[in-house]
Motif scaffolding. Structure first.
Motif, PDB file in Angstrom:
ATOM      1  N   ASN A  76       0.843  -1.195   0.000  1.00 34.24           N
ATOM      2  CA  ASN A  76       0.000   0.000   0.000  1.00 34.24           C
ATOM      3  C   ASN A  76       0.880   1.247   0.000  1.00 34.24           C
ATOM      4  O   ASN A  76       1.704   1.429   0.895  1.00 34.24           O
ATOM      5  CB  ASN A  76      -0.897  -0.014   1.242  1.00 34.24           C
ATOM      6  N   ARG A  78       0.320   4.152   0.910  1.00 35.21           N
ATOM      7  CA  ARG A  78       0.120   4.948   2.120  1.00 35.21           C
ATOM      8  C   ARG A  78       0.877   4.380   3.316  1.00 35.21           C
ATOM      9  O   ARG A  78       1.235   5.117   4.248  1.00 35.21           O
ATOM     10  CB  ARG A  78      -1.383   5.030   2.454  1.00 35.21           C
ATOM     11  N   GLN A 188      -9.432   6.372   2.631  1.00 34.44           N
ATOM     12  CA  GLN A 188      -8.105   6.595   2.066  1.00 34.44           C
ATOM     13  C   GLN A 188      -7.640   5.434   1.178  1.00 34.44           C
ATOM     14  O   GLN A 188      -6.778   5.620   0.329  1.00 34.44           O
ATOM     15  CB  GLN A 188      -7.078   6.781   3.188  1.00 34.44           C
ATOM     16  N   ASP A 189      -8.204   4.250   1.388  1.00 36.91           N
ATOM     17  CA  ASP A 189      -7.679   3.051   0.732  1.00 36.91           C
ATOM     18  C   ASP A 189      -8.666   2.377  -0.203  1.00 36.91           C
ATOM     19  O   ASP A 189      -8.525   1.192  -0.504  1.00 36.91           O
ATOM     20  CB  ASP A 189      -7.228   2.039   1.803  1.00 36.91           C
ATOM     21  N   PHE A 192      -6.999   0.937  -3.392  1.00 40.67           N
ATOM     22  CA  PHE A 192      -6.108  -0.168  -3.036  1.00 40.67           C
ATOM     23  C   PHE A 192      -6.908  -1.394  -2.604  1.00 40.67           C
ATOM     24  O   PHE A 192      -6.618  -2.524  -3.020  1.00 40.67           O
ATOM     25  CB  PHE A 192      -5.172   0.269  -1.905  1.00 40.67           C
ATOM     26  N   ASP A 193      -7.920  -1.204  -1.768  1.00 41.53           N
ATOM     27  CA  ASP A 193      -8.718  -2.332  -1.286  1.00 41.53           C
ATOM     28  C   ASP A 193      -9.394  -3.057  -2.445  1.00 41.53           C
ATOM     29  O   ASP A 193      -9.427  -4.302  -2.485  1.00 41.53           O
ATOM     30  CB  ASP A 193      -9.780  -1.830  -0.300  1.00 41.53           C
TER      31      ASP A 193
END
Length: 289
Positions: A76, A78, A188-189, A192-193
């Motif tokens: 990730n 982040r 925020q993810d 990505f998720d």
């Protein structure tokens, strides 16, 4: 020339990794349960052991979380700079720290009363399971809400050695509050998720649905805290505190709606620390008045 102490640096990195300052989310609510049970004047020994138990549990939980997620964190953008993905800490070292923290938690529960000790494995099992849930279900946010919702109930039980209606009201209020702000944090993810098949409420239902759902959860949170104030006949200090935290929750949602992900960190940390801290302080002042 004075060389830096490597062990001190490791401790600093570890505390940064587990976000030790985020203990401020749950600890005031554990205190709130304790203060309500003790009528605003907690015994020093009980206060000490509750604080130690909460710190131990929170440390163990975050260490388990980072261990379970270290491969995901390394992918990730982040989180790839965090301690375990960068090799600043070893998995074995973090595991040892987690076990030490869990031992401190059990010791504190033992020192409180038989009910706290008997129930103490339940939260530990829950925090061990929690990091893996997002691989299977978006219910992970609600599970985290259940974990932190136990904090005020635990504070009450530490004092009384029993549960009461007030415990369940506090549990449900914190449950809704935590599930809501965890969903906001998960915004925020989303990309990505979805790419890596991880389950979160925002990834499953989208950003707008998440924002509306979390607003509903936080409305319920305020209503439950109002019910608690009515149930326990709390006065002007408590209701003033509730009015303030309602404003901070509104600001949290306004920040995210207006500025998007740029303000998630402020909305997540600052606003929620203010919510838990102010409501505890207001409750304390009310009990002393």
């Amino acid at each position: 020339m004075v060389l830096a102490d490597p062990s001190r640096n490791k401790v600093k990195v570890f505390l940064e990794m587990i976000r030790f300052e985020h203990t401020l989310f749950a600890l005031p609510f554990a205190y709130q349960g304790l203060w309500l049970a003790e009528k605003g004047r907690p015994r020093i020994a009980v206060f000490f052991w509750v604080t130690l138990a909460m710190a131990g549990m929170r440390t163990a939980a975050m260490a388990f979380n980072r261990l379970a997620d270290r491969k995901i964190d390394s992918l990730n953008p982040r989180t790839k700079h965090w301690a375990l993905p960068k090799g600043l800490l070893t998995p074995a070292g973090v595991a040892v720290a987690a076990m030490v923290a869990a031992s401190i938690y059990f010791w504190a529960a033992f020192m409180l009363n038989p009910l706290c000790l008997a129930l103490s494995p339940i939260p530990l099992v829950m925090v061990t399971v929690y990091p893996y849930l997002k691989r299977f279900t978006w219910f992970c946010h609600f599970f985290l809400g259940m974990i932190l919702g136990l904090a005020p109930a635990a504070g009450w039980m530490a004092s009384r050695g029993s549960v009461a209606t007030e415990c369940w009201i506090l549990f449900l209020a914190v449950f809704c509050w935590v599930a809501g702000f965890d969903m906001i944090y998960a915004l925020q993810d989303v990309a990505f998720d979805r790419e890596f098949g991880l389950k979160s409420f925002p990834a499953a239902f989208g950003v707008q649905a998440t924002l509306w759902f979390t607003r509903g959860l936080h409305v319920i949170t305020v209503l439950l805290f109002a019910l608690l104030g009515r149930q326990m006949h709390l006065g002007v200090f408590y209701w003033s505190g509730l009015f303030l935290i309602t404003g901070f929750l509104i600001r949290e949602h306004w920040l995210v709606a207006k500025s998007g992900l740029e303000k998630v960190q402020e909305a997540f940390f600052l606003m929620n620390v203010l919510v838990s801290g102010i409501l505890f302080f207001a409750t304390w002042m009310d009990l002393l008045s």
